[in-house]
Scaffold this motif. Structure first.
Motif, PDB file in Angstrom:
ATOM      1  N   ALA A  24       0.836  -1.189   0.000  1.00  0.00           N
ATOM      2  CA  ALA A  24       0.000   0.000   0.000  1.00  0.00           C
ATOM      3  C   ALA A  24       0.874   1.242   0.000  1.00  0.00           C
ATOM      4  CB  ALA A  24      -0.904   0.004   1.224  1.00  0.00           C
ATOM      5  N   GLN A  25       0.358   2.316  -0.617  1.00  0.00           N
ATOM      6  CA  GLN A  25       1.112   3.551  -0.585  1.00  0.00           C
ATOM      7  C   GLN A  25       1.229   4.026   0.851  1.00  0.00           C
ATOM      8  OE1 GLN A  25      -1.030   6.603  -2.709  1.00  0.00           O
ATOM      9  NE2 GLN A  25      -2.180   7.156  -0.908  1.00  0.00           N
ATOM     10  N   THR A  26       2.313   4.645   1.186  1.00  0.00           N
ATOM     11  CA  THR A  26       2.453   5.202   2.516  1.00  0.00           C
ATOM     12  C   THR A  26       2.915   6.638   2.401  1.00  0.00           C
ATOM     13  OG1 THR A  26       4.771   4.908   3.105  1.00  0.00           O
ATOM     14  CG2 THR A  26       3.392   2.957   3.198  1.00  0.00           C
ATOM     15  N   ASN A  27       2.561   7.431   3.390  1.00  0.00           N
ATOM     16  CA  ASN A  27       3.074   8.786   3.462  1.00  0.00           C
ATOM     17  C   ASN A  27       3.699   9.019   4.827  1.00  0.00           C
ATOM     18  OD1 ASN A  27       0.862   8.899   5.095  1.00  0.00           O
ATOM     19  ND2 ASN A  27      -0.137  10.612   4.039  1.00  0.00           N
ATOM     20  N   THR A  28       4.247   7.945   5.394  1.00  0.00           N
ATOM     21  CA  THR A  28       4.869   8.052   6.694  1.00  0.00           C
ATOM     22  C   THR A  28       6.020   9.042   6.639  1.00  0.00           C
ATOM     23  OG1 THR A  28       4.316   5.773   7.131  1.00  0.00           O
ATOM     24  CG2 THR A  28       5.980   6.765   8.545  1.00  0.00           C
ATOM     25  N   THR A  29       6.002  10.034   7.497  1.00  0.00           N
ATOM     26  CA  THR A  29       7.088  10.990   7.558  1.00  0.00           C
ATOM     27  C   THR A  29       8.149  10.470   8.499  1.00  0.00           C
ATOM     28  OG1 THR A  29       5.489  12.772   7.229  1.00  0.00           O
ATOM     29  CG2 THR A  29       7.657  13.391   8.036  1.00  0.00           C
ATOM     30  N   THR A  30       9.378  10.503   8.051  1.00  0.00           N
ATOM     31  CA  THR A  30      10.442   9.921   8.859  1.00  0.00           C
ATOM     32  C   THR A  30      11.549  10.912   9.162  1.00  0.00           C
ATOM     33  OG1 THR A  30      11.479   9.120   6.829  1.00  0.00           O
ATOM     34  CG2 THR A  30      10.023   7.595   8.003  1.00  0.00           C
ATOM     35  N   ALA A  31      11.366  12.158   8.789  1.00  0.00           N
ATOM     36  CA  ALA A  31      12.399  13.154   9.054  1.00  0.00           C
ATOM     37  C   ALA A  31      12.051  13.930  10.314  1.00  0.00           C
ATOM     38  CB  ALA A  31      12.525  14.108   7.866  1.00  0.00           C
ATOM     39  N   GLY A  32      13.066  14.436  10.991  1.00  0.00           N
ATOM     40  CA  GLY A  32      12.842  15.276  12.148  1.00  0.00           C
ATOM     41  C   GLY A  32      12.834  14.508  13.445  1.00  0.00           C
ATOM     42  N   GLN A  54      11.712   3.620  23.327  1.00  0.00           N
ATOM     43  CA  GLN A  54      11.520   2.350  24.025  1.00  0.00           C
ATOM     44  C   GLN A  54      10.023   2.092  24.195  1.00  0.00           C
ATOM     45  OE1 GLN A  54      13.846   2.235  27.626  1.00  0.00           O
ATOM     46  NE2 GLN A  54      15.760   2.658  26.565  1.00  0.00           N
ATOM     47  N   LEU A  55       9.460   1.408  23.223  1.00  0.00           N
ATOM     48  CA  LEU A  55       8.036   1.103  23.221  1.00  0.00           C
ATOM     49  C   LEU A  55       7.835  -0.365  22.904  1.00  0.00           C
ATOM     50  CD1 LEU A  55       6.697   4.152  21.173  1.00  0.00           C
ATOM     51  CD2 LEU A  55       6.352   3.771  23.616  1.00  0.00           C
ATOM     52  N   SER A  56       6.897  -0.982  23.598  1.00  0.00           N
ATOM     53  CA  SER A  56       6.520  -2.358  23.257  1.00  0.00           C
ATOM     54  C   SER A  56       5.624  -2.329  22.029  1.00  0.00           C
ATOM     55  CB  SER A  56       5.784  -3.008  24.425  1.00  0.00           C
ATOM     56  OG  SER A  56       4.516  -2.380  24.617  1.00  0.00           O
ATOM     57  N   ALA A  57       5.425  -3.494  21.427  1.00  0.00           N
ATOM     58  CA  ALA A  57       4.549  -3.583  20.258  1.00  0.00           C
ATOM     59  C   ALA A  57       3.126  -3.146  20.602  1.00  0.00           C
ATOM     60  CB  ALA A  57       4.554  -5.003  19.702  1.00  0.00           C
ATOM     61  N   SER A  58       2.627  -3.567  21.742  1.00  0.00           N
ATOM     62  CA  SER A  58       1.259  -3.206  22.117  1.00  0.00           C
ATOM     63  C   SER A  58       1.134  -1.709  22.362  1.00  0.00           C
ATOM     64  CB  SER A  58       0.815  -3.996  23.355  1.00  0.00           C
ATOM     65  OG  SER A  58       1.668  -3.733  24.452  1.00  0.00           O
ATOM     66  N   GLU A  59       2.151  -1.100  22.980  1.00  0.00           N
ATOM     67  CA  GLU A  59       2.112   0.346  23.211  1.00  0.00           C
ATOM     68  C   GLU A  59       2.128   1.112  21.897  1.00  0.00           C
ATOM     69  OE1 GLU A  59       4.436   0.940  27.464  1.00  0.00           O
ATOM     70  OE2 GLU A  59       5.618   0.571  25.647  1.00  0.00           O
ATOM     71  N   LEU A  60       2.975   0.679  20.978  1.00  0.00           N
ATOM     72  CA  LEU A  60       3.086   1.378  19.703  1.00  0.00           C
ATOM     73  C   LEU A  60       1.786   1.267  18.919  1.00  0.00           C
ATOM     74  CD1 LEU A  60       6.303   1.194  17.544  1.00  0.00           C
ATOM     75  CD2 LEU A  60       4.062   1.719  16.595  1.00  0.00           C
ATOM     76  N   ALA A  61       1.213   0.081  18.871  1.00  0.00           N
ATOM     77  CA  ALA A  61      -0.019  -0.131  18.105  1.00  0.00           C
ATOM     78  C   ALA A  61      -1.200   0.613  18.719  1.00  0.00           C
ATOM     79  CB  ALA A  61      -0.325  -1.618  18.018  1.00  0.00           C
ATOM     80  N   ARG A  62      -1.220   0.690  20.043  1.00  0.00           N
ATOM     81  CA  ARG A  62      -2.362   1.280  20.731  1.00  0.00           C
ATOM     82  C   ARG A  62      -2.284   2.809  20.803  1.00  0.00           C
ATOM     83  NH1 ARG A  62      -1.634  -1.182  25.025  1.00  0.00           N
ATOM     84  NH2 ARG A  62      -0.571   0.468  26.190  1.00  0.00           N
ATOM     85  N   SER A  63      -1.119   3.347  21.129  1.00  0.00           N
ATOM     86  CA  SER A  63      -1.034   4.762  21.484  1.00  0.00           C
ATOM     87  C   SER A  63      -0.180   5.606  20.549  1.00  0.00           C
ATOM     88  CB  SER A  63      -0.472   4.907  22.910  1.00  0.00           C
ATOM     89  OG  SER A  63      -1.269   4.191  23.836  1.00  0.00           O
ATOM     90  N   HIS A  64       0.541   4.981  19.616  1.00  0.00           N
ATOM     91  CA  HIS A  64       1.453   5.747  18.763  1.00  0.00           C
ATOM     92  C   HIS A  64       1.260   5.418  17.286  1.00  0.00           C
ATOM     93  CE1 HIS A  64       3.673   7.140  22.327  1.00  0.00           C
ATOM     94  NE2 HIS A  64       3.465   5.923  22.795  1.00  0.00           N
ATOM     95  N   LYS A  65       0.057   4.994  16.909  1.00  0.00           N
ATOM     96  CA  LYS A  65      -0.204   4.623  15.523  1.00  0.00           C
ATOM     97  C   LYS A  65      -0.127   5.823  14.578  1.00  0.00           C
ATOM     98  CE  LYS A  65      -5.161   4.928  16.390  1.00  0.00           C
ATOM     99  NZ  LYS A  65      -6.443   4.191  16.441  1.00  0.00           N
ATOM    100  N   ALA A  66      -0.298   7.029  15.114  1.00  0.00           N
ATOM    101  CA  ALA A  66      -0.185   8.222  14.271  1.00  0.00           C
ATOM    102  C   ALA A  66       1.203   8.342  13.659  1.00  0.00           C
ATOM    103  CB  ALA A  66      -0.501   9.477  15.091  1.00  0.00           C
ATOM    104  N   GLN A  67       2.195   7.746  14.306  1.00  0.00           N
ATOM    105  CA  GLN A  67       3.551   7.751  13.761  1.00  0.00           C
ATOM    106  C   GLN A  67       3.619   6.988  12.437  1.00  0.00           C
ATOM    107  OE1 GLN A  67       6.647   8.932  14.865  1.00  0.00           O
ATOM    108  NE2 GLN A  67       5.718  10.160  16.477  1.00  0.00           N
ATOM    109  N   LEU A  68       2.639   6.134  12.200  1.00  0.00           N
ATOM    110  CA  LEU A  68       2.576   5.351  10.967  1.00  0.00           C
ATOM    111  C   LEU A  68       1.587   5.945   9.966  1.00  0.00           C
ATOM    112  CD1 LEU A  68       2.533   1.837  12.645  1.00  0.00           C
ATOM    113  CD2 LEU A  68       4.445   2.839  11.395  1.00  0.00           C
ATOM    114  N   GLY A  69       1.086   7.129  10.263  1.00  0.00           N
ATOM    115  CA  GLY A  69       0.124   7.769   9.380  1.00  0.00           C
ATOM    116  C   GLY A  69      -1.297   7.294   9.579  1.00  0.00           C
ATOM    117  N   LEU A  70      -1.553   6.563  10.661  1.00  0.00           N
ATOM    118  CA  LEU A  70      -2.899   6.049  10.920  1.00  0.00           C
ATOM    119  C   LEU A  70      -3.677   7.014  11.805  1.00  0.00           C
ATOM    120  CD1 LEU A  70      -1.979   2.304  11.541  1.00  0.00           C
ATOM    121  CD2 LEU A  70      -2.632   3.425   9.400  1.00  0.00           C
TER     122      LEU A  70
END
Length: 221
Positions: A24-32, A54-70
């Motif tokens: 799938a196309q992504t627009n994840t920003t990775t700079a900064g 330092q994040l677990s998989a569950s923490e990243l999926a639950r609370s930091h999904k915006a980092q993936l453009g979600l």
């Protein structure tokens, strides 16, 4: 919807012996400094986690999904965890949007000592899809069977049904198609704005030919 892959009776299909996966196309920003990841050799489908995060998989999926453009309507649902001989845990997540599975959107997180260090896979960012359906499951199945008529289907064979139940160790297992609502880009261009509702199902024919087809029926119009 007008599309070259759209056949009569609102059926567009992929004749596969396995599920459809795509990039799938992504627009994840990775700079900064605000971003947790950077692409491996410029590939946004392989992301390394920055030092100090330092994040677990569950923490990243639950609370930091915006980092993936979600966004707020997206959810990453864990459906498998595997541990290798090095003690690394490999998590598989399915993307859902507004409660609907995004077809082929599978993301993996690799975790060591409770911290994710690598992410790879396919996901669809920045979605705001219309999940209204104008076709029910019964009509979707009828349309699919009309497109793939057979003298005999696999679910018509008591022997095949018994074998499937035994192999899966599930008394309810059956070859009878189970239509599932999914979001898919019928053009297979994986464009965020093109995702629409469809029913996905597998059709197993036995006679005159034994085949297995993965079928998508347009449910959006």
């Amino acid at each position: 919807m007008k599309n070259a892959l759209l056949i009569s009776c609102k059926v567009f299909f992929f004749c596969l012996a396995f599920p459809l996966y795509f990039h799938a196309q992504t627009n994840t920003t990775t700079a900064g400094s605000d971003y947790y990841f950077y692409p491996v050799e410029g590939n946004n489908h392989w992301l390394k986690v920055k030092d100090g995060i330092q994040l677990s998989a569950s923490e990243l999926a639950r609370s930091h999904k915006a980092q993936l453009g979600l966004g707020v309507h997206d959810e990453l649902v864990n459906y498998q965890i595997q541990e290798d001989n090095l003690g690394i845990l490999h998590y598989r997540f399915q993307q859902y949007h507004k409660g609907i599975k995004v077809d082929g959107a599978i993301l993996m997180m690799h975790e060591k000592e409770g911290k994710v260090f690598l992410i790879n896979g396919n996901w669809v960012p920045s979605m705001d899809a219309d999940i209204t359906v104008y076709l029910n499951e019964t009509d979707a199945l009828s349309a699919a069977l009309d497109q793939f008529p057979a003298e005999k289907y696999m679910w018509d064979s008591p022997e095949a049904e018994r074998l499937l139940k035994r192999v899966k160790r599930d008394p309810d297992a059956t070859f009878y198609p189970q239509p599932e609502q999914v979001l898919i880009d019928p053009g297979l261009n994986q464009l965020t704005d093109c995702y629409q509702m469809a029913y996905r199902m597998e059709i197993h024919t036995l006679k005159p030919l034994e085949t297995r087809k993965q079928v998508y029926v347009d449910a959006a119009d």
